[in-house]
Design a protein around this motif. Structure first.
Motif, PDB file in Angstrom:
ATOM      1  N   GLU A 115      31.410  42.272  57.760  1.00  0.00           N
ATOM      2  CA  GLU A 115      30.851  41.585  56.589  1.00  0.00           C
ATOM      3  C   GLU A 115      31.181  42.358  55.312  1.00  0.00           C
ATOM      4  N   ASN A 116      31.020  43.692  55.376  1.00  0.00           N
ATOM      5  CA  ASN A 116      31.364  44.527  54.221  1.00  0.00           C
ATOM      6  C   ASN A 116      32.852  44.414  53.890  1.00  0.00           C
ATOM      7  N   SER A 117      33.689  44.420  54.912  1.00  0.00           N
ATOM      8  CA  SER A 117      35.134  44.282  54.702  1.00  0.00           C
ATOM      9  C   SER A 117      35.462  42.935  54.076  1.00  0.00           C
ATOM     10  N   ARG A 118      34.789  41.890  54.553  1.00  0.00           N
ATOM     11  CA  ARG A 118      35.021  40.560  53.988  1.00  0.00           C
ATOM     12  C   ARG A 118      34.604  40.518  52.523  1.00  0.00           C
ATOM     13  N   LEU A 119      33.436  41.105  52.219  1.00  0.00           N
ATOM     14  CA  LEU A 119      32.969  41.136  50.830  1.00  0.00           C
ATOM     15  C   LEU A 119      33.924  41.943  49.954  1.00  0.00           C
ATOM     16  N   GLU A 120      34.389  43.078  50.483  1.00  0.00           N
ATOM     17  CA  GLU A 120      35.330  43.909  49.723  1.00  0.00           C
ATOM     18  C   GLU A 120      36.656  43.181  49.519  1.00  0.00           C
ATOM     19  N   ALA A 121      37.120  42.497  50.550  1.00  0.00           N
ATOM     20  CA  ALA A 121      38.362  41.727  50.424  1.00  0.00           C
ATOM     21  C   ALA A 121      38.202  40.612  49.395  1.00  0.00           C
ATOM     22  N   THR A 122      37.053  39.960  49.402  1.00  0.00           N
ATOM     23  CA  THR A 122      36.791  38.911  48.406  1.00  0.00           C
ATOM     24  C   THR A 122      36.775  39.509  47.009  1.00  0.00           C
ATOM     25  N   LYS A 123      36.145  40.662  46.872  1.00  0.00           N
ATOM     26  CA  LYS A 123      36.087  41.338  45.573  1.00  0.00           C
ATOM     27  C   LYS A 123      37.497  41.730  45.111  1.00  0.00           C
ATOM     28  N   LEU A 124      38.282  42.314  46.018  1.00  0.00           N
ATOM     29  CA  LEU A 124      39.655  42.707  45.684  1.00  0.00           C
ATOM     30  C   LEU A 124      40.506  41.489  45.323  1.00  0.00           C
ATOM     31  N   LEU A 125      40.310  40.404  46.056  1.00  0.00           N
ATOM     32  CA  LEU A 125      41.052  39.178  45.758  1.00  0.00           C
ATOM     33  C   LEU A 125      40.718  38.683  44.356  1.00  0.00           C
ATOM     34  N   GLU A 126      39.457  38.726  44.005  1.00  0.00           N
ATOM     35  CA  GLU A 126      39.037  38.292  42.661  1.00  0.00           C
ATOM     36  C   GLU A 126      39.615  39.215  41.594  1.00  0.00           C
ATOM     37  N   GLU A 127      39.614  40.537  41.876  1.00  0.00           N
ATOM     38  CA  GLU A 127      40.205  41.487  40.937  1.00  0.00           C
ATOM     39  C   GLU A 127      41.699  41.223  40.761  1.00  0.00           C
ATOM     40  N   GLN A 128      42.394  40.944  41.875  1.00  0.00           N
ATOM     41  CA  GLN A 128      43.832  40.663  41.801  1.00  0.00           C
ATOM     42  C   GLN A 128      44.089  39.390  41.003  1.00  0.00           C
ATOM     43  N   ARG A 129      43.250  38.395  41.206  1.00  0.00           N
ATOM     44  CA  ARG A 129      43.408  37.159  40.433  1.00  0.00           C
ATOM     45  C   ARG A 129      43.206  37.424  38.944  1.00  0.00           C
ATOM     46  N   ASN A 130      42.184  38.237  38.625  1.00  0.00           N
ATOM     47  CA  ASN A 130      41.936  38.574  37.217  1.00  0.00           C
ATOM     48  C   ASN A 130      43.101  39.358  36.629  1.00  0.00           C
ATOM     49  N   LEU A 131      43.619  40.323  37.410  1.00  0.00           N
ATOM     50  CA  LEU A 131      44.767  41.107  36.931  1.00  0.00           C
ATOM     51  C   LEU A 131      45.989  40.219  36.722  1.00  0.00           C
ATOM     52  N   LEU A 132      46.206  39.287  37.632  1.00  0.00           N
ATOM     53  CA  LEU A 132      47.338  38.367  37.500  1.00  0.00           C
ATOM     54  C   LEU A 132      47.169  37.491  36.267  1.00  0.00           C
ATOM     55  N   LYS A 133      45.936  37.051  36.045  1.00  0.00           N
ATOM     56  CA  LYS A 133      45.650  36.227  34.862  1.00  0.00           C
ATOM     57  C   LYS A 133      45.911  37.029  33.587  1.00  0.00           C
ATOM     58  N   GLU A 134      45.443  38.295  33.568  1.00  0.00           N
ATOM     59  CA  GLU A 134      45.683  39.159  32.416  1.00  0.00           C
ATOM     60  C   GLU A 134      47.178  39.395  32.211  1.00  0.00           C
ATOM     61  N   ALA A 135      47.905  39.618  33.309  1.00  0.00           N
ATOM     62  CA  ALA A 135      49.341  39.862  33.209  1.00  0.00           C
ATOM     63  C   ALA A 135      50.048  38.640  32.626  1.00  0.00           C
ATOM     64  N   ARG A 136      49.653  37.459  33.061  1.00  0.00           N
ATOM     65  CA  ARG A 136      50.251  36.240  32.508  1.00  0.00           C
ATOM     66  C   ARG A 136      49.935  36.109  31.023  1.00  0.00           C
TER      67      ARG A 136
END
Length: 174
Positions: free
Chosen positions: A62-83
């Motif tokens: 569950e912790n890994s899933r939450l962390e993966a979700t958090k990392l995915l959201e961070e990556q999406r935000n970083l990609l959005k910022e990069a664009r």
């Protein structure tokens, strides 16, 4: 008789044998105590450990899933910022290109005006030099013609001829 003896034998055996029952009950209780101590206790301990292990693995998953979700959201935000940054960079580059283009065009126009003015000045100077040269030649021709006229008096026809000769000489000198 035989049936009577069987019936009597069965009756004797039908009486409860409390000593055997008591003995079997004590052996059963001892067996239960031994099973609880040596089999049931360790088995329950293993089951408890297994339950804790599964529980910790579920929590870790569950912790890994939450962390993966958090990392995915961070990556999406970083990609959005990069664009967004890439768009800003392209926009700035376009603006800078437009400014440089305008500066180059302005500099070229200024240079063209300067060259045009310099050419006008040079043409004016050449014109003045040509006019001065023509004046000098006219003056020298006038002096030459006057000296020739003074040397000999000529008729109108001779004067025309003489002027034409000097004009041709002046043209050849040039």
């Amino acid at each position: 008789m035989l049936t009577d003896s069987l019936v009597l034998g069965a009756a004797e055996h039908a009486q409860l044998n409390t000593g055997d029952i008591f003995f079997q009950l004590i052996v059963f209780i001892i067996l239960l105590a031994l099973l609880k101590k040596f089999a049931w206790g360790p088995l329950m301990g293993i089951m408890k450990q297994r339950e804790e292990l599964i529980s910790s693995e579920i929590t870790a998953a569950e912790n890994s899933r939450l962390e993966a979700t958090k990392l995915l959201e961070e990556q999406r935000n970083l990609l959005k910022e990069a664009r967004t940054d890439a768009q800003h960079l392209m926009e700035n580059a376009r603006k800078q290109g437009d400014v440089q283009r305008d500066e180059i065009i302005s500099a070229a126009r200024t240079e063209a005006e300067r060259i045009k003015e310099a050419a006008k000045l040079e043409i004016e100077q050449q014109k003045e030099q040509a006019v001065a040269a023509i004046r000098e030649q006219v003056a020298s021709l006038s002096v030459l013609i006057a000296s020739k006229v003074i040397e000999k008096e000529l008729s109108a026809e001779d004067q025309d001829k003489l002027i034409n000769e000097y004009i041709q000489e002046a043209g050849e000198e040039r």
